[in-house]
Design a protein around this motif. Structure first.
Motif, mmCIF file in Angstrom:
data_model
loop_
_atom_site.group_PDB
_atom_site.id
_atom_site.type_symbol
_atom_site.label_atom_id
_atom_site.label_comp_id
_atom_site.label_asym_id
_atom_site.label_seq_id
_atom_site.Cartn_x
_atom_site.Cartn_y
_atom_site.Cartn_z
ATOM 1 N N ASN A 124 0.829 -1.197 0.000
ATOM 2 C CA ASN A 124 0.000 0.000 0.000
ATOM 3 C C ASN A 124 0.863 1.246 0.000
ATOM 4 O O ASN A 124 2.001 1.214 0.477
ATOM 5 N N VAL A 125 0.299 2.325 -0.488
ATOM 6 C CA VAL A 125 0.951 3.628 -0.429
ATOM 7 C C VAL A 125 -0.025 4.571 0.254
ATOM 8 O O VAL A 125 -1.183 4.675 -0.163
ATOM 9 N N VAL A 126 0.427 5.244 1.291
ATOM 10 C CA VAL A 126 -0.416 6.177 2.028
ATOM 11 C C VAL A 126 0.260 7.539 2.019
ATOM 12 O O VAL A 126 1.451 7.650 2.337
ATOM 13 N N PHE A 127 -0.490 8.565 1.649
ATOM 14 C CA PHE A 127 0.028 9.927 1.674
ATOM 15 C C PHE A 127 -0.577 10.632 2.873
ATOM 16 O O PHE A 127 -1.775 10.572 3.095
ATOM 17 N N GLN A 128 0.256 11.305 3.605
ATOM 18 C CA GLN A 128 -0.164 11.986 4.820
ATOM 19 C C GLN A 128 0.411 13.396 4.773
ATOM 20 O O GLN A 128 1.566 13.596 4.399
ATOM 21 N N GLY A 129 -0.393 14.372 5.122
ATOM 22 C CA GLY A 129 0.107 15.736 5.143
ATOM 23 C C GLY A 129 -1.013 16.733 5.405
ATOM 24 O O GLY A 129 -2.181 16.379 5.494
ATOM 25 N N PHE A 130 -0.612 17.996 5.483
ATOM 26 C CA PHE A 130 -1.561 19.063 5.749
ATOM 27 C C PHE A 130 -2.445 19.328 4.539
ATOM 28 O O PHE A 130 -2.091 18.996 3.408
ATOM 29 N N THR A 131 -3.575 19.971 4.778
ATOM 30 C CA THR A 131 -4.452 20.396 3.703
ATOM 31 C C THR A 131 -3.672 21.281 2.736
ATOM 32 O O THR A 131 -2.940 22.164 3.155
ATOM 33 N N GLY A 132 -3.820 20.992 1.450
ATOM 34 C CA GLY A 132 -3.151 21.796 0.435
ATOM 35 C C GLY A 132 -1.700 21.423 0.177
ATOM 36 O O GLY A 132 -1.012 22.101 -0.572
ATOM 37 N N SER A 133 -1.239 20.328 0.770
ATOM 38 C CA SER A 133 0.166 19.951 0.587
ATOM 39 C C SER A 133 0.419 19.153 -0.685
ATOM 40 O O SER A 133 1.562 18.870 -1.009
ATOM 41 N N GLY A 134 -0.648 18.771 -1.392
ATOM 42 C CA GLY A 134 -0.483 18.082 -2.670
ATOM 43 C C GLY A 134 -0.722 16.584 -2.628
ATOM 44 O O GLY A 134 -0.341 15.870 -3.552
ATOM 45 N N LYS A 135 -1.358 16.084 -1.570
ATOM 46 C CA LYS A 135 -1.616 14.646 -1.452
ATOM 47 C C LYS A 135 -2.504 14.142 -2.582
ATOM 48 O O LYS A 135 -2.223 13.098 -3.174
ATOM 49 N N SER A 136 -3.567 14.868 -2.890
ATOM 50 C CA SER A 136 -4.485 14.435 -3.946
ATOM 51 C C SER A 136 -3.795 14.426 -5.305
ATOM 52 O O SER A 136 -3.958 13.495 -6.091
ATOM 53 N N TYR A 137 -3.016 15.456 -5.575
ATOM 54 C CA TYR A 137 -2.290 15.520 -6.840
ATOM 55 C C TYR A 137 -1.317 14.343 -6.942
ATOM 56 O O TYR A 137 -1.238 13.672 -7.970
ATOM 57 N N LEU A 138 -0.593 14.085 -5.868
ATOM 58 C CA LEU A 138 0.370 12.998 -5.856
ATOM 59 C C LEU A 138 -0.330 11.650 -6.050
ATOM 60 O O LEU A 138 0.136 10.794 -6.805
ATOM 61 N N GLY A 139 -1.465 11.471 -5.384
ATOM 62 C CA GLY A 139 -2.233 10.240 -5.545
ATOM 63 C C GLY A 139 -2.720 10.063 -6.975
ATOM 64 O O GLY A 139 -2.655 8.961 -7.535
ATOM 65 N N CYS A 140 -3.183 11.144 -7.574
ATOM 66 C CA CYS A 140 -3.632 11.081 -8.969
ATOM 67 C C CYS A 140 -2.468 10.782 -9.904
ATOM 68 O O CYS A 140 -2.602 9.999 -10.852
ATOM 69 N N ALA A 141 -1.325 11.397 -9.657
ATOM 70 C CA ALA A 141 -0.152 11.155 -10.489
ATOM 71 C C ALA A 141 0.284 9.694 -10.392
ATOM 72 O O ALA A 141 0.636 9.072 -11.401
ATOM 73 N N LEU A 142 0.234 9.134 -9.202
ATOM 74 C CA LEU A 142 0.620 7.741 -9.015
ATOM 75 C C LEU A 142 -0.400 6.795 -9.656
ATOM 76 O O LEU A 142 -0.030 5.811 -10.300
#
Length: 169
Positions: free
Chosen positions: A101-119
């Motif tokens: 699994n890959v889990v992205f964790q971070g503050f709002t606006g840090s780019g987690k959604s973008y990174l998830g979409c890119a992956l």
């Protein structure tokens, strides 16, 4: 129009080989080449079109929030606390083969959604099916599934790859 007759053209269309037909049309100017060389170029062109269409379909069905996201265009990788080596390793999609699994964790606006979409898009480009869903939406889908007959089984089949469920819930 290509050098092939109308009946052959019709048959290729009926078989869904429009990419092959378009490649034949595009390669008409190469008539000075031998048959095998022309055929190889035509098939290569048709295969590229076919593969591109498959990848586009996988990306479209993934439901990405940012369909243009790309791991190669991440801004400020080190400044965001991302390890470029880890990003490069994720880009190979080896984690999928290893069932990790890959889990992205971070503050709002840090780019987690973008990174998830890119992956997810990278996985599609490697011909894997992907599905983008935010954790709150996943939790809601799980709660809804629990209230339906066979809902949890269907939910798990959708989100857990290569797992067969036979037990009653």
């Amino acid at each position: 129009m290509s050098g092939i007759d109308m009946e052959t053209t019709r048959k290729l269309r009926d078989m869904g080989a429009t990419a092959l037909l378009e490649a034949i049309d595009a390669e008409d100017e190469l008539l000075g080449m031998g048959f095998e060389e022309r055929l190889r170029l035509i098939v290569d062109e048709a295969y590229a079109t076919f593969t591109h269409g498959k990848v586009d379909g996988l990306i479209r069905r993934a439901g990405l929030r940012y369909p243009a996201a790309d791991l190669r265009r991440l801004d400020l990788v080190e400044q965001r606390g991302l390890d470029a080596g880890v990003i490069a390793a994720l880009a190979t999609c080896g984690f999928i083969e290893r069932h990790q699994n890959v889990v992205f964790q971070g503050f709002t606006g840090s780019g987690k959604s973008y990174l998830g979409c890119a992956l997810a898009k990278q996985a599609c480009q490697h011909r894997y099916r992907a599905h983008y869903i935010r954790m709150p939406d996943l939790e809601e889908a799980w709660a809804t599934a629990r209230d339906k007959p066979q809902g949890t089984t269907k939910f798990l089949k959708k989100y857990v790859p290569n797992v067969h469920f036979e037990a009653a819930w």
